[in-house]
Enzyme design. Structure first.
Site, PDB file in Angstrom:
ATOM      1  N   CYS A   1      -5.947  49.571   0.995  1.00  0.00           N
ATOM      2  CA  CYS A   1      -7.131  48.258   1.630  1.00  0.00           C
ATOM      3  C   CYS A   1      -7.925  48.959   2.765  1.00  0.00           C
ATOM      4  O   CYS A   1      -8.320  48.161   3.661  1.00  0.00           O
ATOM      5  CB  CYS A   1      -6.610  46.974   1.630  1.00  0.00           C
ATOM      6  SG  CYS A   1      -5.162  47.043   2.960  1.00  0.00           S
ATOM      7  N   GLY A   2      -8.075  50.203   2.873  1.00  0.00           N
ATOM      8  CA  GLY A   2      -8.780  50.879   3.974  1.00  0.00           C
ATOM      9  C   GLY A   2      -8.206  50.562   5.156  1.00  0.00           C
ATOM     10  O   GLY A   2      -6.962  50.701   5.322  1.00  0.00           O
TER      11      GLY A   2
END
Lengths: 139, 289
Positions: free
Chosen positions: B91-92
């Site tokens: 998720c970055g």
């Protein structure tokens, strides 16, 4: 004096009702109370019970399990811990609520045992009132 | 020159990766919508709760009867940080940015000579903070089995925090989460929950009657307010997580696409080279005759 007031019923998960009500009956911690437009400002805690709202002469009932209500001359906001329209309170839902109250009662420390017992009793009474079997587990 | 067969295998594998990231992106988008709706639905309750607590707080603040949840313990030696992160990665920078904010705060507090205790919600934050501060962790809440975050989850976290407060384990509690602004931007936020921060009261002129009593109501209300703040934070965090995952997966899908293009060009070039080579061999062979 206006004959209706703003009524909001919200639970943490959703907003249940927002309407112009002429009368709201609230299951207050110290007893039922009915708020009408122009009521003196007050804040009360709720006990499990039924909340009756009159909108355009129609009475809608909601089951609430606790929380508090803020009453002012212009309106009533009820912040319920959990709330459902009465028709949605089915046997499984009530079973769950009662089981939870029962668990809280069993785990309660001695000082709050009375509160928890009261909560359980109110929950059971509400179930009976709706016409469901509260199914209290054995103590 | 890279082997044709190898190139072909790479292309297939990158294509498969792209399929996966594309699917994850779509799942995250669907979840994000639901998470946003949930956060939206919880807003009226939180707003009213805040208004009522603020009103009450200003009327009681300063008096000796103010409950400890409001007035604090009169000390700020021991801080509890509740760090909420996601249960999953991919998720970055979502989890890292929350952990980074918490880490900076922990360093600041320890530098000031305060004691820090950490309660983590979400596996990823625990993994990151455990590396540096394993001695400070006092607990962990696992939400990986939870499909849809409900008020019940928030309430049990709140109960945990409150019972620690009652036991005198800390003086100040702060929650760390990511505020959802848009799919692209999530803002890591620190919010103090105990003692309840008293905001500027708008109108103190409304005098309320209290039933049963002011103290009883506050005693009932303040724990609820803590649970509500945690609930809001959980929902915001969930929306942020899905937003971050969606944009991360969007990036990944795009990168995979670019890579496939580049590999395909390389593959075609080498194929042409092979054909040209073969032709040269055939022609020169024919000429030799």
């Amino acid at each position: 004096m206006a004959d209706t007031m703003q009524f909001d019923l919200v639970s943490p998960e959703r907003k249940l009702l927002s309407a112009q009500a002429s009368e709201v009956q609230i299951p207050g911690a110290d007893g039922e109370l009915t708020a009408m437009p122009g009521h003196t400002p007050m804040i009360t805690t709720l006990r499990p019970g039924l909340l009756k709202v009159t909108v355009n002469g129609q009475v809608t009932e909601f089951a609430v399990t606790g929380g508090f209500a803020e009453i002012s001359p212009e309106g009533v906001s009820v912040l319920a811990e959990r709330s459902l329209p009465k028709p949605e309170v089915t046997q499984p839902v009530l079973d769950e609520w009662v089981a939870e109250a029962h668990k809280a009662h069993k785990e309660a420390h001695h000082t709050v045992v009375d509160d928890a017992a009261q909560m359980l009793a109110d929950m059971v009474a509400m179930g009976t009132h709706i016409g469901l079997d509260p199914n209290v587990p054995n103590f | 020159m890279p082997n044709l067969k190898d190139l072909k295998n790479r292309i297939t594998s990158v294509k498969n990766t792209r399929k996966i990231t594309k699917a994850m992106q779509m799942v995250a988008a669907a979840k994000l919508r639901r998470a946003q709706e949930a956060a939206e639905a919880a807003r009226p309750y939180a707003a009213r709760m805040e208004a009522v607590v603020n009103g009450l707080a200003t009327s009681v603040a300063g008096s000796d009867s103010a409950p400890r949840l409001l007035a604090g313990t009169g000390d700020d030696k021991v801080h509890l940080l509740v760090v909420m992160t996601g249960e999953r990665g991919l998720c970055g920078g979502f989890n890292s940015s929350i952990a980074r904010l918490a880490r900076t705060r922990i360093r600041e507090l320890t530098a000031q000579g305060k004691t820090v205790k950490i309660l983590t919600v979400g596996k990823k934050g625990r993994e990151q903070l455990r590396r540096d501060f394993s001695g400070l962790m006092i607990g962990h809440v696992d939400l990986s089995e939870v499909k849809r975050i409900g008020y019940g989850n928030a309430r049990s976290i709140a109960q945990d925090v409150l019972s620690r407060f009652d036991a005198g384990e800390f003086d100040v509690a702060t929650i760390f989460f990511s505020r959802f602004q848009s799919v692209m931007t999530q803002i890591p936020t620190a919010q103090q929950v105990i003692p309840a921060p008293v905001g500027e009261a708008a109108d103190v002129d409304t005098v309320y009657d209290y039933e049963p009593s002011e103290e009883a109501i506050l005693a009932d209300l303040l724990p609820r307010a803590v649970a509500t703040q945690i609930f809001t934070a959980l929902l915001e965090n969930n929306a942020s997580f899905n937003g971050a995952q969606m944009s991360a997966m969007d990036n990944a899908t795009r990168n995979a696409g670019e890579m496939i293009e580049k590999l395909t060009i390389e593959y075609n070039r080498s194929r042409q080279a092979v054909i040209t080579n073969e032709l040269i061999e055939i022609i020169s062979g024919a000429e030799a005759l």
